[in-house]
Design an enzyme around this catalytic site. Structure first.
Site, PDB file in Angstrom:
ATOM      1  N   GLY A 167     -51.579 -55.843   1.720  1.00  0.00           N
ATOM      2  CA  GLY A 167     -50.976 -56.323   0.493  1.00  0.00           C
ATOM      3  C   GLY A 167     -50.657 -55.166  -0.445  1.00  0.00           C
ATOM      4  O   GLY A 167     -51.236 -54.079  -0.339  1.00  0.00           O
ATOM      5  N   CYS A 168     -49.752 -55.403  -1.378  1.00  0.00           N
ATOM      6  CA  CYS A 168     -49.302 -54.322  -2.261  1.00  0.00           C
ATOM      7  C   CYS A 168     -50.386 -53.912  -3.246  1.00  0.00           C
ATOM      8  O   CYS A 168     -50.690 -52.725  -3.393  1.00  0.00           O
ATOM      9  CB  CYS A 168     -48.019 -54.728  -2.983  1.00  0.00           C
ATOM     10  SG  CYS A 168     -48.098 -56.336  -3.824  1.00  0.00           S
TER      11      CYS A 168
END
Length: 355
Positions: A167-168
């Site tokens: 995930g970012c």
């Protein structure tokens, strides 16, 4: 080392999908082998062979052959006929839960940009409420998945069949904190605080009430407090428990970019140089991480690049530090990292087509 490869992308219509298409179309190793873009098209579009890519993303129309490319109806037979070897899934989590196992059965190597296969602990996966949770098939697929952060798992990614792209938010926090925790200098019992802020594109392309211009513009809001689905990634990849960190994401009124400001306490007094040395040593073989030793990074330095920028300040007593981590949520936080993973999987230079 693989000299060339045929790739395919499912889910090109979104923001991350557009960046992934751009990177693959311009990757020096993929010249003459543009990606196969596959997905759902209606009957009218199917009859004309699909939807022209430039109709979906006009910014991709160039002299690199993309004007002739289309998003074609998806089928495993089509991918096999086109000789696809690497499949990128820029799809919703539920879709990736269904298609990743099928792709593996068809002999494809998969880079999944969703959160479907990132978490090894069932307690952390509970936030997704997957319908197939606990099934033999899902558990077998999960056992093959490698968390796709080359800075941590480069050797495993090189031979992986299924890479779960991080995930970012998780990427920005993990890269900033893992080196310090691994070095044994952080007093995790004191608690780590990660205050993270992301541009609106981090929420995806589908509009919602909270990503609407009238809500997001001239505003700053916290969300997902104590419940954000990236928290499990932090726990598993940093190597801490749920009580050791407070992670609070915020929505910034900008299109893209993430800044995570992280507060840690040390077991013993540290100096600026001792902390800098830890980061330098940890990322010595990581070309897409930049350490800022004399200043703090800003979103504007990393946006539209594939770099993760990390800077820090140590308190005068040496017992506390503020770490600032910035990246582009659509690149190092998504599509750029996916291409980085492909490079590692194929034995290519990790930063090829990115730096």
């Amino acid at each position: 080392m693989t000299k060339s490869v045929q790739t395919a992308v499912v889910g090109v219509t979104g923001y991350a999908g557009a960046e992934l298409a751009r990177l693959l179309l311009h990757h020096p190793r993929l010249k003459g082998k543009p990606p196969v873009f596959a997905g759902r098209v209606d009957e009218k579009d199917a009859a004309r062979g699909g939807v022209p890519l430039e109709e979906i993303h006009p910014q991709l129309a160039d002299n690199n052959g993309s004007r002739s490319l289309k998003v074609e109806p998806f089928s495993w037979e089509r991918l096999a006929d086109r000789g696809v070897q690497i499949l990128f899934l820029a799809t919703p989590h539920e879709q990736s839960r269904e298609w990743a196992p099928q792709a593996l059965k068809h002999g494809l190597r998969v880079v999944d940009l969703s959160g479907a296969w990132r978490l090894t602990d069932a307690k952390n996966r509970a936030v997704y409420a997957f319908d197939d949770e606990g099934s033999n098939g899902a558990l077998a697929t999960q056992a093959t998945a490698v968390y796709g952060m080359p800075e941590l798992h480069r050797a495993e990614i090189a031979t992986a069949k299924l890479v779960a792209n991080p995930g970012c938010y998780a990427t920005s926090v993990i890269l900033a904190v893992r080196p310090l925790v691994a070095a044994g200098i952080v007093d995790v019992s004191h608690g780590i605080v990660a205050d993270a802020k992301s541009g609106v594109s981090g929420a995806g392309k589908a509009p919602t009430a909270k990503t609407h211009y009238m809500y997001a513009a001239d505003n700053l809001s916290a969300y997902g407090v104590f419940s954000h689905r990236h928290t499990g990634e932090l726990l598993e990849q940093i190597g801490i428990s749920g009580g050791d960190i407070v992670f609070t994401p915020h929505l910034l009124p900008i299109p893209r970019g993430i800044m995570s400001t992280i507060y840690v306490r040390f077991k013993h007094a540290q100096t600026h140089e001792s902390v800098a040395r830890i980061y330098r040593d940890f990322f010595a073989s990581s070309p897409l991480v930049r350490i800022y030793e004399k200043a703090l990074p800003q979103i504007q330095y990393s946006v539209r690049t594939n770099f993760a920028d990390i800077g820090f300040q140590v308190s005068s007593d040496g017992l506390r530090a503020v770490v600032v981590s910035c990246l582009d949520n659509l690149l190092k936080g998504a599509s750029g990292q996916a291409v980085q993973n492909m490079n590692v999987m194929l034995g290519w230079d990790e930063a090829e087509g990115l730096a």
